[in-house]
Design an enzyme around this catalytic site. Sequence first.
Site, mmCIF file in Angstrom:
data_model
loop_
_atom_site.group_PDB
_atom_site.id
_atom_site.type_symbol
_atom_site.label_atom_id
_atom_site.label_comp_id
_atom_site.label_asym_id
_atom_site.label_seq_id
_atom_site.Cartn_x
_atom_site.Cartn_y
_atom_site.Cartn_z
ATOM 1 C CB CYS A 84 18.474 41.712 34.618
ATOM 2 S SG CYS A 84 17.325 42.903 33.192
ATOM 3 N NE ARG B 147 17.844 33.577 34.378
ATOM 4 C CZ ARG B 147 17.660 34.244 34.197
ATOM 5 N NH1 ARG B 147 15.947 35.338 33.460
ATOM 6 N NH2 ARG B 147 18.559 34.538 32.476
#
Length: 276
Positions: free
Chosen positions: A234, A176
Site C-alpha cells: 500500500c 494513486r
Amino acid sequence: MTSPLIGVAELAAALDSDRPPVLLDIRWALGGPPGAEEYAAGHLPGAHYVDLDHELADPPGPAGRHPLPDPDRLGAALRRAGVTADRPVVAYDAGPALSAARAWWLLRWAGHPDVRVLDGGLAAWRAAGHALTTDTPAPGAGDFKVDPGHLPTVDAGGAAELARTGLLLDARAGERYRGETEPIDPRAGHIPGAASAPTAENLTADGHFLPVPALAARFTALGVTDPARTAVYCGSGVTAAHQLLALALAGHDGIALYPGSWSEWSANPANPVETS
C-alpha cells in the site's frame, strides 16, 4: 481457523466473561487527528491505547514511512497494554479497521496465537448502544514476548519479482495506483506489473467487511490462487494489513506483506514506476 473478526455482540459478551480479551485502541489517521486525543475523549471500557506511529512502527526513513517496529519496542508496548501469551486480544479503531488491522497483522507476525479485529470498530460499538468511558486503565502487566517472523514479508526485490512472476496487489486507492494523484510520497504511480486492488472495496458502506463469499469472489477475480506467490503493498504497510485480513477471511491466509510499500519504492530513483 477462528475468524479474524469479532462482532459487537460477541465482544460485549466476552468482556462480561471470566476471561475477557485484552482490548487495544489503535485509532489513527494519516494527517490526524491524533489517536491519543480521540482515545482520551472516549474509548471502550478497559481498552489501552497503542500508538501506531511510535509503537507499531519504527521511525520513517529509507525503509518507508512505517517500517516494521523494533521487536523489543513492540514487545514493551504490548506488555504495557496488558498483552499476555495466553489471553485473547481484540484490536479496534474508529471504524473500518484500516489501522486496527496493522495491530492484528503485527501480533500474528510476532507469534500471538489469538488476535481479532472488531468489525465496524468503535462506530459499530456506539451504534449498538454500548457506552464509552474516559477512564484510563493502569498500565498492564503483560508477559508477551515478540517472536518475529510468523507471517511472511517481502522486500522491494521480492515485490518486484512477484509482480513479474506471481501476483502483487496494490491496496491504495485507484487514483494513486494510476498516478493521477500522489498526496504524500515522492512519485506517483505503481510498481510495474502490480494489480490494483483498493482496500476500500473490502468494505460495506457502513464500514464493515463484506460477507466472506463476496470477498472470496473479489479475490478470485483479482487472480489470487497461490498465497505463496502473492504479496500486498500500500502506501506504507498499514492499509495493506487490512487487505491481508480480508484475504484471510476469504481463505487466503499467509500472503506476504511488503512493509516498505510505495513509500520505500517511490523514494528510490532507481526503481521504475508505471502509470495507467
